[in-house]
Design a protein around this motif. Structure first.
Motif, PDB file in Angstrom:
ATOM      1  N   ILE A 170      49.266 -16.153 -11.496  1.00  0.00           N
ATOM      2  CA  ILE A 170      49.276 -15.911  -9.973  1.00  0.00           C
ATOM      3  C   ILE A 170      48.653 -15.810  -9.261  1.00  0.00           C
ATOM      4  O   ILE A 170      48.999 -16.154  -7.901  1.00  0.00           O
ATOM      5  CB  ILE A 170      50.453 -14.649 -10.465  1.00  0.00           C
ATOM      6  CG1 ILE A 170      51.568 -14.536 -11.767  1.00  0.00           C
ATOM      7  CG2 ILE A 170      50.847 -14.020  -9.454  1.00  0.00           C
ATOM      8  CD1 ILE A 170      52.873 -15.349 -10.711  1.00  0.00           C
ATOM      9  N   PRO A 437      60.186 -12.770 -27.848  1.00  0.00           N
ATOM     10  CA  PRO A 437      59.033 -11.988 -29.060  1.00  0.00           C
ATOM     11  C   PRO A 437      59.601 -11.057 -29.829  1.00  0.00           C
ATOM     12  O   PRO A 437      59.380 -10.319 -30.072  1.00  0.00           O
ATOM     13  CB  PRO A 437      57.951 -12.179 -27.981  1.00  0.00           C
ATOM     14  CG  PRO A 437      58.459 -12.101 -26.316  1.00  0.00           C
ATOM     15  CD  PRO A 437      60.178 -12.428 -26.870  1.00  0.00           C
ATOM     16  N   TYR A 438      60.309 -10.953 -29.279  1.00  0.00           N
ATOM     17  CA  TYR A 438      61.381  -9.724 -29.685  1.00  0.00           C
ATOM     18  C   TYR A 438      62.226  -9.826 -30.693  1.00  0.00           C
ATOM     19  O   TYR A 438      63.130 -10.687 -30.974  1.00  0.00           O
ATOM     20  CB  TYR A 438      61.439  -8.806 -29.170  1.00  0.00           C
ATOM     21  CG  TYR A 438      60.916  -7.944 -27.833  1.00  0.00           C
ATOM     22  CD1 TYR A 438      60.996  -6.548 -28.164  1.00  0.00           C
ATOM     23  CD2 TYR A 438      60.372  -7.701 -27.206  1.00  0.00           C
ATOM     24  CE1 TYR A 438      59.680  -6.489 -27.558  1.00  0.00           C
ATOM     25  CE2 TYR A 438      59.453  -7.062 -26.096  1.00  0.00           C
ATOM     26  CZ  TYR A 438      59.280  -6.469 -26.750  1.00  0.00           C
ATOM     27  OH  TYR A 438      58.253  -5.942 -25.635  1.00  0.00           O
ATOM     28  N   ARG A 446      72.888 -14.167 -21.936  1.00  0.00           N
ATOM     29  CA  ARG A 446      73.747 -14.246 -20.546  1.00  0.00           C
ATOM     30  C   ARG A 446      75.305 -14.870 -20.113  1.00  0.00           C
ATOM     31  O   ARG A 446      75.243 -15.853 -19.931  1.00  0.00           O
ATOM     32  CB  ARG A 446      72.652 -15.021 -19.387  1.00  0.00           C
ATOM     33  CG  ARG A 446      71.378 -14.097 -19.646  1.00  0.00           C
ATOM     34  CD  ARG A 446      71.330 -14.594 -17.301  1.00  0.00           C
ATOM     35  NE  ARG A 446      71.156 -13.267 -17.302  1.00  0.00           N
ATOM     36  CZ  ARG A 446      69.954 -13.371 -16.201  1.00  0.00           C
ATOM     37  NH1 ARG A 446      69.753 -14.420 -15.063  1.00  0.00           N
ATOM     38  NH2 ARG A 446      69.163 -12.247 -15.680  1.00  0.00           N
TER      39      ARG A 446
ATOM     40  N   VAL B  50      55.483  -9.879  -8.854  1.00  0.00           N
ATOM     41  CA  VAL B  50      56.052 -10.835  -9.309  1.00  0.00           C
ATOM     42  C   VAL B  50      57.690 -10.784  -9.662  1.00  0.00           C
ATOM     43  O   VAL B  50      57.369  -9.951 -10.326  1.00  0.00           O
ATOM     44  CB  VAL B  50      54.502 -10.726 -10.177  1.00  0.00           C
ATOM     45  CG1 VAL B  50      55.174 -11.748 -10.848  1.00  0.00           C
ATOM     46  CG2 VAL B  50      53.320 -10.601  -9.744  1.00  0.00           C
ATOM     47  N   GLU B 280      62.879 -15.426 -17.568  1.00  0.00           N
ATOM     48  CA  GLU B 280      62.370 -14.366 -17.013  1.00  0.00           C
ATOM     49  C   GLU B 280      62.817 -12.759 -17.681  1.00  0.00           C
ATOM     50  O   GLU B 280      61.714 -12.607 -17.215  1.00  0.00           O
ATOM     51  CB  GLU B 280      64.351 -14.059 -16.301  1.00  0.00           C
ATOM     52  CG  GLU B 280      64.257 -15.251 -14.758  1.00  0.00           C
ATOM     53  CD  GLU B 280      65.022 -15.087 -14.456  1.00  0.00           C
ATOM     54  OE1 GLU B 280      65.572 -14.274 -13.284  1.00  0.00           O
ATOM     55  OE2 GLU B 280      66.545 -15.867 -13.822  1.00  0.00           O
ATOM     56  N   ALA B 285      59.832  -8.886 -19.710  1.00  0.00           N
ATOM     57  CA  ALA B 285      59.884  -8.098 -21.563  1.00  0.00           C
ATOM     58  C   ALA B 285      58.196  -7.697 -21.930  1.00  0.00           C
ATOM     59  O   ALA B 285      58.062  -7.030 -22.829  1.00  0.00           O
ATOM     60  CB  ALA B 285      60.963  -8.152 -21.960  1.00  0.00           C
ATOM     61  N   GLN B 288      54.970  -9.362 -17.608  1.00  0.00           N
ATOM     62  CA  GLN B 288      54.800 -10.240 -16.910  1.00  0.00           C
ATOM     63  C   GLN B 288      55.213 -10.557 -15.502  1.00  0.00           C
ATOM     64  O   GLN B 288      55.084 -11.603 -14.388  1.00  0.00           O
ATOM     65  CB  GLN B 288      54.683 -11.512 -16.851  1.00  0.00           C
ATOM     66  CG  GLN B 288      54.044 -12.070 -18.914  1.00  0.00           C
ATOM     67  CD  GLN B 288      53.373 -13.544 -19.457  1.00  0.00           C
ATOM     68  OE1 GLN B 288      53.495 -14.133 -18.132  1.00  0.00           O
ATOM     69  NE2 GLN B 288      53.701 -13.456 -20.684  1.00  0.00           N
ATOM     70  N   TYR B 291      59.920  -7.596 -12.158  1.00  0.00           N
ATOM     71  CA  TYR B 291      61.778  -6.911 -12.069  1.00  0.00           C
ATOM     72  C   TYR B 291      62.289  -7.911 -12.323  1.00  0.00           C
ATOM     73  O   TYR B 291      61.750  -9.056 -12.215  1.00  0.00           O
ATOM     74  CB  TYR B 291      61.960  -6.597 -10.550  1.00  0.00           C
ATOM     75  CG  TYR B 291      62.793  -6.668  -9.894  1.00  0.00           C
ATOM     76  CD1 TYR B 291      63.297  -7.185  -9.859  1.00  0.00           C
ATOM     77  CD2 TYR B 291      61.662  -7.718  -9.127  1.00  0.00           C
ATOM     78  CE1 TYR B 291      64.431  -8.456  -8.492  1.00  0.00           C
ATOM     79  CE2 TYR B 291      62.138  -8.870  -8.095  1.00  0.00           C
ATOM     80  CZ  TYR B 291      63.890  -8.963  -7.985  1.00  0.00           C
ATOM     81  OH  TYR B 291      64.041  -9.860  -6.886  1.00  0.00           O
ATOM     82  N   PRO B 293      66.850  -8.234 -13.781  1.00  0.00           N
ATOM     83  CA  PRO B 293      68.209  -8.227 -13.869  1.00  0.00           C
ATOM     84  C   PRO B 293      67.909  -8.391 -15.628  1.00  0.00           C
ATOM     85  O   PRO B 293      67.561  -9.155 -15.718  1.00  0.00           O
ATOM     86  CB  PRO B 293      69.399  -8.842 -13.268  1.00  0.00           C
ATOM     87  CG  PRO B 293      68.758 -10.127 -12.768  1.00  0.00           C
ATOM     88  CD  PRO B 293      67.115  -9.853 -12.893  1.00  0.00           C
ATOM     89  N   ILE B 294      68.830  -7.408 -16.308  1.00  0.00           N
ATOM     90  CA  ILE B 294      68.711  -7.317 -17.642  1.00  0.00           C
ATOM     91  C   ILE B 294      70.268  -7.682 -18.057  1.00  0.00           C
ATOM     92  O   ILE B 294      70.906  -6.583 -17.498  1.00  0.00           O
ATOM     93  CB  ILE B 294      68.274  -6.433 -18.342  1.00  0.00           C
ATOM     94  CG1 ILE B 294      66.583  -5.879 -17.839  1.00  0.00           C
ATOM     95  CG2 ILE B 294      68.597  -6.035 -19.687  1.00  0.00           C
ATOM     96  CD1 ILE B 294      65.976  -4.962 -17.620  1.00  0.00           C
ATOM     97  N   TYR B 311      56.997  -0.018 -18.180  1.00  0.00           N
ATOM     98  CA  TYR B 311      58.320   0.217 -17.099  1.00  0.00           C
ATOM     99  C   TYR B 311      59.770   0.192 -17.455  1.00  0.00           C
ATOM    100  O   TYR B 311      60.175   1.079 -18.404  1.00  0.00           O
ATOM    101  CB  TYR B 311      58.987  -1.498 -16.888  1.00  0.00           C
ATOM    102  CG  TYR B 311      59.982  -2.586 -18.281  1.00  0.00           C
ATOM    103  CD1 TYR B 311      60.309  -2.428 -19.179  1.00  0.00           C
ATOM    104  CD2 TYR B 311      58.095  -2.992 -19.735  1.00  0.00           C
ATOM    105  CE1 TYR B 311      61.250  -2.552 -20.399  1.00  0.00           C
ATOM    106  CE2 TYR B 311      58.764  -4.271 -19.936  1.00  0.00           C
ATOM    107  CZ  TYR B 311      59.747  -3.517 -20.476  1.00  0.00           C
ATOM    108  OH  TYR B 311      60.680  -4.181 -21.692  1.00  0.00           O
ATOM    109  N   LEU B 569      62.522  -2.470 -13.711  1.00  0.00           N
ATOM    110  CA  LEU B 569      60.955  -2.117 -12.785  1.00  0.00           C
ATOM    111  C   LEU B 569      60.128  -1.759 -13.207  1.00  0.00           C
ATOM    112  O   LEU B 569      60.324  -0.887 -13.891  1.00  0.00           O
ATOM    113  CB  LEU B 569      62.281  -1.372 -11.925  1.00  0.00           C
ATOM    114  CG  LEU B 569      62.820  -1.889 -10.507  1.00  0.00           C
ATOM    115  CD1 LEU B 569      62.776  -0.305  -9.643  1.00  0.00           C
ATOM    116  CD2 LEU B 569      61.586  -2.553 -10.466  1.00  0.00           C
TER     117      LEU B 569
END
Lengths: 468, 571
Positions: A170, A437-438, A446, B50, B280, B285, B288, B291, B293-294, B311, B569
């Protein structure tokens, strides 16, 4: 020589025309078109969609579209991308450096590792080192690339030693140049490794074989008899001759430079040509797909030409002019047969009963074709099989591996019945999905997936501007 | 070999030699006289946010924007005259400081903030507003047909055309613009903010030569990000497709905090592009991104990383979107004279009692527990309860009552034989449900639905289908029986005209009706018109409430569930 090159280049034009024709045809068969997303939105009026259809030429039959495209392509105008509203060539240009970097890095890796290893394996033939390297090479060859990539990603995500995809960090835009190069290399490491590993194994085995051939040759005996040191015999005489085939393979490597990393780029989220092409496919952005395919095909043809030229340059015994007479015939054959197939496809599509359904159900035909070709292969290899089968059965390792192989084949054949999900229950979008990873959950949960929703943009209008 | 190495090194250098960016300095430009003061706590300057996004902007021109991902970025860079409060859904001032409505309720006078400037320092005036609407509404005459066609086709034309007539607008002075709607139209204050104001000084030349829509493309953003002149909180610093986009604060933004510091506080806003929604989540998680949406089903495992990556997962209440299963009710036949639906099936689907019975027989509580792990609630209305302003809680509810469902089916003339359901004419009740690909929860919901239907003696055949094919079948060829879909929601219901009106294109169960097929659809059409013409908010709400009640009672859409939304967040 120049006449030969010119002739070869001239032949590429009809080949490209036929390839693009087929691509256009196949894309027309795919259900829906680029404007489907717009159609699914509730606040775009039918008039706007009609105007867009007209602008994009989607209201014309695909043959008309193709002729128009071909006419423009002859003046090197490959159209513009509907998604990005940008010249296709411009878009491709942006992505070339990243892909080229990846391809060259993996090529360098595979050669720099494979050639010395191959030489060593040949020099110490049948030693424990040779056996281990052979074992590892076979393992690397048999691991599918995408699986390796998924494992590499999982490794990166769980250890944090390597970045999970993308081209640079980044903050890299704000770093000094030196640090930026290091950052690029760090991001290149895993994709390069994955892309290069398969060819490391293959190249190494070939190097070993050619090197063995050469150190058994008479000129090596002569050199030894002259009293040259073992070092100079091996590395000055044998190695020079053994490396010849690789010079030719450089030409083939060239053809894969831009199109060889599609899958890897998608898994590693690496913004190169492959990713662009794949997304263009999903969005049915016709001209972008066409340009990418034409680029790939051109590279392939040029790569082949390059390979021939390099071969001629490195081996004075080969005369291109002679060979070209034969190759011209075969190229003509290819062109006429591809033309015939394309024409046949087109004629078939004109018949009323060959609706789209017919083409979409072609997979049954594909299955039959597969079975026939499998039978053909079996039939041709029968004598060989008959010769080695008794030997294999006598050797316990050979016997058990044969058993394993048969078992695997049976499992593969029965896969559709053994798998817990139906074959049709898969989506192209999830094809290259890396694991999480989990907890090893690999599903996309989704409900609000983009394709499921008709996203009116208006919702995002309410973006809270708050200090975060 | 040597050559390859040289090329490789050369490539690396060329990649690295792209202009080095520097973190932008905070310039203390004077605040506009009519600056908006935020009511939030005073914060401190600094920080990088980010964010990740699975979709990339495909252009930066507000008139060209087709998808939500592009719009999201654009919203950070440009402002409209008005905007909506994200929580209350009320229309609040943006570039316009205030507005007045004439007594005949058709003329709106907007006053721009004094001292507004574009990010390049040029003043933002009424000329820009007029230019923007000129660009939206411009027409040209088709030489062949003599029809007036939009010169720059865009999605706003429809928004600003009422009953076939375009709105009128005029400049009064540099800070005042007047809009005249051809009809009474209450949501106009809200709608006028949909289009972000364009900079005339940058785009006028292209407007004249007709290349307006070819401006502000991805190429502009890559090569000359400073050309994208902004009026929103951020301006573009750099964009690399497939990789990332970096935004910096707009030095002329029109909001400040109570201590007079210009917003936003952030030094940099970085949007990192990833492959899909799952990526995302993984990025967030693993620490990286800052924020994300989950989705409700993922909350469990994402929460486990809270300590490691510092977080928090915040619950944000129900989602604004709605999801539903619906049946094709389109009468008529295709070009070959074949009916869209077998007539007896059309009869079931058009029967309200059939739809209601299925709603009673559908155990949504099971889906909430099984698919969403309790992090969802049943949906009872066309407008999700997250839309506080418009949601109506008093709609009829259809909770799981299988016995009642069976009784209703019998009442409607259906009969059970060997635990299978037949209609009065002896046809077995079964239908095919098209399941669009691209969602992982939809198949689970549909499986659950078909199990419930089996208990009612109904056989549901599930056919997976490509989303684009589904859209074609639902909106063009109408050869389907049932399907499942969702709409993202929020905002003013008049934005959903294409869904509510019987003549609408997204009136899913029976689109493009020349005139309303049923009395209740006619009633909804009337109510939609009434609410548009009513300027009393309470009265409008009452009309919309009635629409919701009718839709819930008639159940053309079998509502599913509303998942809760969660936002992660980083601290």
């Amino acid at each position: 020589m120049i006449a030969y090159i010119l002739r070869r280049l001239l032949i590429t034009l009809p080949i490209l025309a036929v390839i693009s024709f087929l691509v256009f045809f196949l894309m027309d068969l795919a259900p829906g078109d680029f404007l489907d997303t717009a159609r699914a939105q509730r606040d775009i009026s039918p008039e706007v969609i009609a105007k867009l259809e007209k602008d994009y030429g989607l209201d014309q039959p695909w043959t008309t579209q193709y002729v128009l495209w071909l006419k423009n392509a002859l003046t090197l105008d490959f159209g513009y991308s509907w998604t990005y509203k940008l010249e296709v060539t411009e878009l491709l240009k942006q992505r070339v450096p990243a892909t080229l970097g990846l391809a060259i890095a993996s090529l360098l890796l595979s050669w720099m590792v494979a050639l010395p290893l191959g030489v060593l394996a040949a020099m110490y033939k049948n030693s424990i080192f040779d056996r281990i390297s052979a074992f590892l090479a076979y393992a690397a060859i048999s691991l599918p690339e995408f699986f390796l990539a998924l494992i590499a990603l999982y490794f990166a995500a769980s250890t944090g030693l390597f970045p999970v995809g993308s081209l640079s960090s980044i903050t890299s835009d704000f770093d000094p140049a030196g640090q930026r190069v290091v950052d690029y290399l760090w991001h290149l490491a895993l994709p390069t490794l994955v892309l290069g590993l398969g060819s490391v194994a293959g190249t190494m085995r070939i190097m070993r074989a050619t090197f063995l051939d050469n150190i058994r040759a008479e000129y090596v005996t002569t050199a030894r008899a002259k009293g040259l040191s073992e070092f100079s015999v091996m590395f000055k005489h044998a190695l020079r001759n053994a490396i010849n085939p690789f010079i030719t393979s450089l030409g083939f490597a060239f053809s894969g430079l831009l199109s060889g990393s599609l899958m890897i780029e998608n898994i590693f989220n690496y913004p190169g040509l492959g990713q662009l092409t794949y997304q263009a496919f999903l969005r049915q952005d016709h001209y972008l797909v066409l340009a990418a395919v034409v680029l790939g095909a051109t590279m392939l043809i040029l790569g082949n030409l390059l390979a021939d030229l390099l071969l001629a340059a490195s081996d004075p015994r080969i005369r291109l002019e002679q060979a070209s007479n034969q190759s011209r015939k075969s190229v003509l054959h290819i062109i006429t047969s591809v033309f015939a197939i394309a024409l046949l496809c087109y004629l078939l599509s004109l018949l009323p009963w060959t609706s789209k359904v017919f083409w979409q159900n072609l997979k049954t035909g594909g299955l039959i074709f597969l079975v026939i070709s499998a039978l053909f292969v079996l039939w041709t290899s029968l004598p060989v099989l008959r010769r080695i089968l008794p030997k294999l059965l006598r050797n316990p390792i050979g016997f058990s591996s044969l058993l394993l192989l048969v078992l695997l084949y049976i499992l593969a054949l029965l896969a559709p019945f053994l798998s817990p999900y139906s074959v049709s229950n898969q989506s192209l979008e999830h094809t290259y999905h890396p694991p999480l990873p989990y907890s090893g959950k690999m599903e996309n949960f989704r409900f609000n997936a983009t394709s499921m929703q008709t996203k009116p943009w208006r919702v995002t209008k309410v973006f809270p501007v708050k200090p975060l | 070999m040597v050559n390859a190495r040289l090329i490789f090194v050369g490539l690396l250098i060329s990649l690295a030699s792209c202009q080095r960016l520097s973190i932008p300095e905070r310039s203390q430009k004077a605040l506009p006289e009519d600056v908006e003061i935020s009511s939030n706590e005073v914060g401190r300057y600094g920080g990088t946010l980010v964010a990740t996004n699975s979709g990339e902007p495909t252009g930066f021109h507000p008139l060209v924007i087709e998808d939500a991902d592009t719009a999201e970025i654009s919203e950070l860079m440009l402002s409209g005259l008005t905007t909506q409060d994200p929580v209350t859904q009320e229309t609040v001032p943006a570039l316009a400081k205030s507005w007045e409505l004439s007594p005949d309720r058709k003329t709106y006078t907007f006053h721009l903030r004094r001292g507004l400037r574009w990010s390049d320092g040029q003043p933002l005036t009424a000329d820009d507003v007029i230019f923007t609407f000129d660009a939206v509404m411009a027409t040209e005459i088709d030489p062949k047909t003599g029809q007036a066609l939009p010169r720059f086709p865009n999605r706003y034309i429809q928004q600003y055309t009422l009953a076939g007539k375009p709105i009128r607008y005029e400049k009064i002075d540099d800070l005042t613009v007047r809009f005249i709607t051809p009809e009474l139209y209450a949501p106009f204050i809200n709608d006028v903010g949909f289009i972000n104001i364009l900079p005339k000084h940058k785009l006028h030349a292209s407007f004249l030569d007709g290349s307006l829509l070819k401006q502000w493309t991805v190429e502009t953003a890559i090569k000359q990000p400073q050309e994208l002149v902004c009026s929103g909180p951020f301006t573009l610093l750099s964009y690399r497709p497939g990789d990332r986009l970096i935004l910096q604060p707009n030095p002329h933004y029109w909001r400040a905090d109570r201590s007079g510091q210009r917003l936003p506080y952030l030094d940099l806003y970085v949007v990192k592009f990833v492959k899909d929604a799952n990526a995302e989540l993984v990025n967030f998680a693993t620490g990286q991104s800052d924020y994300s949406p989950i989705p409700a089903p993922d909350v469990g495992w994402v929460k486990r990383g809270e300590k490691t990556y510092d977080y928090t997962v915040h619950e944000r209440g129900p989602s604004t979107g709605i999801s539903f299963i619906w049946f094709n009710q389109k009468p008529g036949q295709d070009a070959n004279g074949k009916p869209y639906l077998p007539p007896y099936k059309l009869k079931w689907f058009q029967d309200r009692r059939f739809r209601q019975a299925l709603a009673y027989g559908f155990n949504r509580e099971g889906i909430i527990q099984g698919v969403f792990f309790g992090r969802a609630r049943p949906l009872h209305s066309m407008i999700s309860e997250a839309n506080l302003k418009w949601h109506y809680a008093g709609t009829p509810r259809f909770d799981y009552q299988p016995e009642r469902a069976k009784a209703m089916l019998r009442e409607a003339g259906f009969q059970f034989k060997d635990s299978l359901l037949y209609d009065a004419e002896g046809n077995q009740v079964q239908f095919e449900l098209l399941l669009p690909q691209g969602s992982a929860t939809a198949p689970q919901i549909i499986n659950s639905f078909s199990e419930d239907m089996k208990k009612l003696g109904i056989f549901v055949k599930i056919s997976p289908i490509e989303f684009s094919t589904l859209i074609a079948r639902v909106s063009q060829t109408f050869d389907y029986e049932a399907s499942i879909m969702g709409f993202t929601g929020g905002g003013d219901p008049s934005g959903g005209k294409a869904i509510y009106l019987s003549s609408g294109r997204m009136h899913l169960w029976n689109p493009n009706q020349p005139k309303p097929a049923t009395p209740w659809e006619a009633r909804i059409d009337t109510l939609m018109e009434l609410q548009e013409k009513s300027f009393d908010p309470a009265q409008r709400k009452a009309y919309v409430d009635e629409i919701q009640s009718i839709l819930a009672e008639e159940r053309p859409l079998l509502f599913l569930v509303t998942p809760d939304t969660y936002l992660g967040l980083k601290k």
